[in-house]
Design a protein around this motif. Structure first.
Motif, PDB file in Angstrom:
ATOM      1  N   GLU A 283      37.730  -1.392  63.287  1.00  0.00           N
ATOM      2  CA  GLU A 283      37.126  -0.789  64.479  1.00  0.00           C
ATOM      3  C   GLU A 283      37.691  -1.424  65.744  1.00  0.00           C
ATOM      4  O   GLU A 283      37.966  -0.731  66.731  1.00  0.00           O
ATOM      5  CB  GLU A 283      35.607  -0.957  64.433  1.00  0.00           C
TER       6      GLU A 283
ATOM      7  N   SER B 272      42.433   5.181  52.863  1.00  0.00           N
ATOM      8  CA  SER B 272      41.965   6.484  52.377  1.00  0.00           C
ATOM      9  C   SER B 272      43.053   7.545  52.420  1.00  0.00           C
ATOM     10  O   SER B 272      44.034   7.437  53.167  1.00  0.00           O
ATOM     11  CB  SER B 272      40.778   6.960  53.218  1.00  0.00           C
TER      12      SER B 272
ATOM     13  N   LEU C 181      38.366   5.018  61.168  1.00  0.00           N
ATOM     14  CA  LEU C 181      37.004   4.517  61.342  1.00  0.00           C
ATOM     15  C   LEU C 181      36.065   4.988  60.239  1.00  0.00           C
ATOM     16  O   LEU C 181      35.258   4.210  59.709  1.00  0.00           O
ATOM     17  CB  LEU C 181      36.466   4.954  62.708  1.00  0.00           C
ATOM     18  N   GLN C 182      36.161   6.244  59.885  1.00  0.00           N
ATOM     19  CA  GLN C 182      35.201   6.828  58.949  1.00  0.00           C
ATOM     20  C   GLN C 182      35.560   6.601  57.488  1.00  0.00           C
ATOM     21  O   GLN C 182      34.676   6.415  56.641  1.00  0.00           O
ATOM     22  CB  GLN C 182      35.058   8.324  59.221  1.00  0.00           C
ATOM     23  N   HIS C 183      36.845   6.626  57.172  1.00  0.00           N
ATOM     24  CA  HIS C 183      37.267   6.550  55.766  1.00  0.00           C
ATOM     25  C   HIS C 183      38.084   5.309  55.435  1.00  0.00           C
ATOM     26  O   HIS C 183      38.257   4.987  54.252  1.00  0.00           O
ATOM     27  CB  HIS C 183      38.075   7.798  55.405  1.00  0.00           C
TER      28      HIS C 183
ATOM     29  N   HIS D 209      39.873   0.597  68.645  1.00  0.00           N
ATOM     30  CA  HIS D 209      39.365   0.685  70.015  1.00  0.00           C
ATOM     31  C   HIS D 209      40.157  -0.169  71.004  1.00  0.00           C
ATOM     32  O   HIS D 209      39.891  -0.127  72.211  1.00  0.00           O
ATOM     33  CB  HIS D 209      37.887   0.282  70.051  1.00  0.00           C
TER      34      HIS D 209
ATOM     35  N   PRO E 123      36.003  -3.669  57.903  1.00  0.00           N
ATOM     36  CA  PRO E 123      35.643  -2.563  58.807  1.00  0.00           C
ATOM     37  C   PRO E 123      35.506  -2.981  60.272  1.00  0.00           C
ATOM     38  O   PRO E 123      35.883  -2.231  61.178  1.00  0.00           O
ATOM     39  CB  PRO E 123      34.300  -2.071  58.249  1.00  0.00           C
TER      40      PRO E 123
ATOM     41  N   ASP F 273      42.519  10.473  53.553  1.00  0.00           N
ATOM     42  CA  ASP F 273      42.350  11.142  54.850  1.00  0.00           C
ATOM     43  C   ASP F 273      43.208  10.468  55.922  1.00  0.00           C
ATOM     44  O   ASP F 273      43.863  11.141  56.728  1.00  0.00           O
ATOM     45  CB  ASP F 273      40.879  11.111  55.278  1.00  0.00           C
ATOM     46  N   TYR F 274      43.177   9.138  55.915  1.00  0.00           N
ATOM     47  CA  TYR F 274      43.987   8.413  56.898  1.00  0.00           C
ATOM     48  C   TYR F 274      45.467   8.638  56.630  1.00  0.00           C
ATOM     49  O   TYR F 274      46.246   8.873  57.565  1.00  0.00           O
ATOM     50  CB  TYR F 274      43.664   6.920  56.862  1.00  0.00           C
TER      51      TYR F 274
ATOM     52  N   HIS G 198      42.607   8.345  64.357  1.00  0.00           N
ATOM     53  CA  HIS G 198      41.682   7.266  64.692  1.00  0.00           C
ATOM     54  C   HIS G 198      40.330   7.461  64.009  1.00  0.00           C
ATOM     55  O   HIS G 198      39.732   6.499  63.506  1.00  0.00           O
ATOM     56  CB  HIS G 198      41.505   7.187  66.207  1.00  0.00           C
ATOM     57  N   GLN G 199      39.860   8.681  63.982  1.00  0.00           N
ATOM     58  CA  GLN G 199      38.589   8.955  63.315  1.00  0.00           C
ATOM     59  C   GLN G 199      38.673   8.687  61.818  1.00  0.00           C
ATOM     60  O   GLN G 199      37.732   8.146  61.208  1.00  0.00           O
ATOM     61  CB  GLN G 199      38.168  10.412  63.570  1.00  0.00           C
ATOM     62  N   ALA G 200      39.785   9.051  61.213  1.00  0.00           N
ATOM     63  CA  ALA G 200      39.958   8.809  59.777  1.00  0.00           C
ATOM     64  C   ALA G 200      39.956   7.312  59.480  1.00  0.00           C
ATOM     65  O   ALA G 200      39.401   6.869  58.467  1.00  0.00           O
ATOM     66  CB  ALA G 200      41.251   9.446  59.296  1.00  0.00           C
TER      67      ALA G 200
END
Length: 286
Positions: A220, A261, A255-257, A224, A216, A263-264, A251-253
């Motif tokens: 990240e 995933s 980071l979060q999943h 970034h 992770p 979602d990504y 980008h959010q997917a």
């Protein structure tokens, strides 16, 4: 051979120490007369031998041939470079690359001809063949460069050289010197100006994310890190558009999943589809 080296000598005397390539048939590796002809030409038109590249055209009957390997080594002993033409046009070329000591490989233009129809698959293939060539210690030439987008994408993917109408069309020998002095290519690989260039960078970035999908902190850091795809969107001025919004979701997917995933994956596919439909097909189809 004589014409090519004579032309190169003229350009060298004009202050342009260029390299030059000459096509040879595959049977040249089995016929030692080609070694003698090449040696005689280099003696008659003196030049650094490494500036002469002999491009060997495809022929399946040379597969796994000890005689072909011996012929290739005899040519290389003259100091010239050897290039395998049409890499990727068939199993035979990959097999020869494995067991023959080429200095360059040329990715066949048929692989990039349909770039507007299958841009993602095409660039992924170019990426993998480029890596294959570099892993074997040879330079990679991409043929069929007919648009600025393809030139930019090949540069971002790490290709060493390119050939195609986007760079130059065939020209008479007498025009080469003036063309060399006037040719300019405004391209910054760090700031893509074409949709294909942005897609090439996206492919590399996506690979890095998947490589570190279980880390992770690294994910990240990658997300970034300044994004060349974002630079492309800024250059063409489409901030806030659907393409921009999908990139933010992507980008959010990540980071979060995480890059593994669903979602990504969904956001990634949506971004590529939007980039292809709204930008690539327009640019590559004129």
């Amino acid at each position: 051979m004589a014409q090519a080296l004579a032309a190169r000598r003229e350009w060298d005397a004009d202050g342009l120490p260029l390299g030059i390539a000459v096509n040879l048939p595959s049977r040249a590796l089995l016929d030692r007369r080609y070694v003698g002809i090449t040696r005689e030409a280099l003696e008659r038109y003196p030049c650094p031998a490494e500036t002469l590249v002999l491009e060997i055209l495809e022929s399946e009957w040379l597969e796994e041939s000890p005689q072909a390997e011996s012929g290739l080594l005899a040519l290389k002993a003259l100091g010239v470079q050897l290039a395998e033409d049409d890499l990727g046009s068939g199993y035979s070329t990959l097999s020869r690359l494995r067991h023959l000591s080429f200095d360059r490989v040329k990715i066949d233009q048929t692989l990039v001809r349909q770039i507007a129809r299958q841009p993602l698959r095409t660039l992924r293939f170019v990426n993998q063949l480029t890596r294959l060539g570099h892993d074997l210690g040879v330079k990679v030439v991409v043929e069929g460069m007919e648009t600025p987008g393809l030139v930019e994408a090949a540069m971002i993917l790490g290709a060493d050289l390119g050939q195609g109408y986007a760079l130059s069309r065939p020209m008479p020998r007498a025009e080469v010197a003036d063309w060399c002095r006037s040719f300019r290519w405004a391209c910054d690989p760090m700031v893509p100006r074409t949709a294909l260039g942005a897609l090439a960078d996206f492919i590399l970035r996506d690979e890095r994310l998947r490589m570190f999908m279980d880390d992770p902190a690294m994910v990240e850091r990658i997300v970034h890190t300044p994004c060349r795809v974002r630079s492309y969107l800024d250059v063409i001025g489409i901030e806030g558009t659907r393409l921009d919004q999908i990139l933010r979701v992507l980008h959010q997917a990540a980071l979060q999943h995480g890059p593994a995933s669903l979602d990504y994956a969904a956001a990634r596919d949506a971004f590529v589809q939007c980039l292809v439909e709204e930008r690539i097909r327009v640019e590559e189809s004129g």
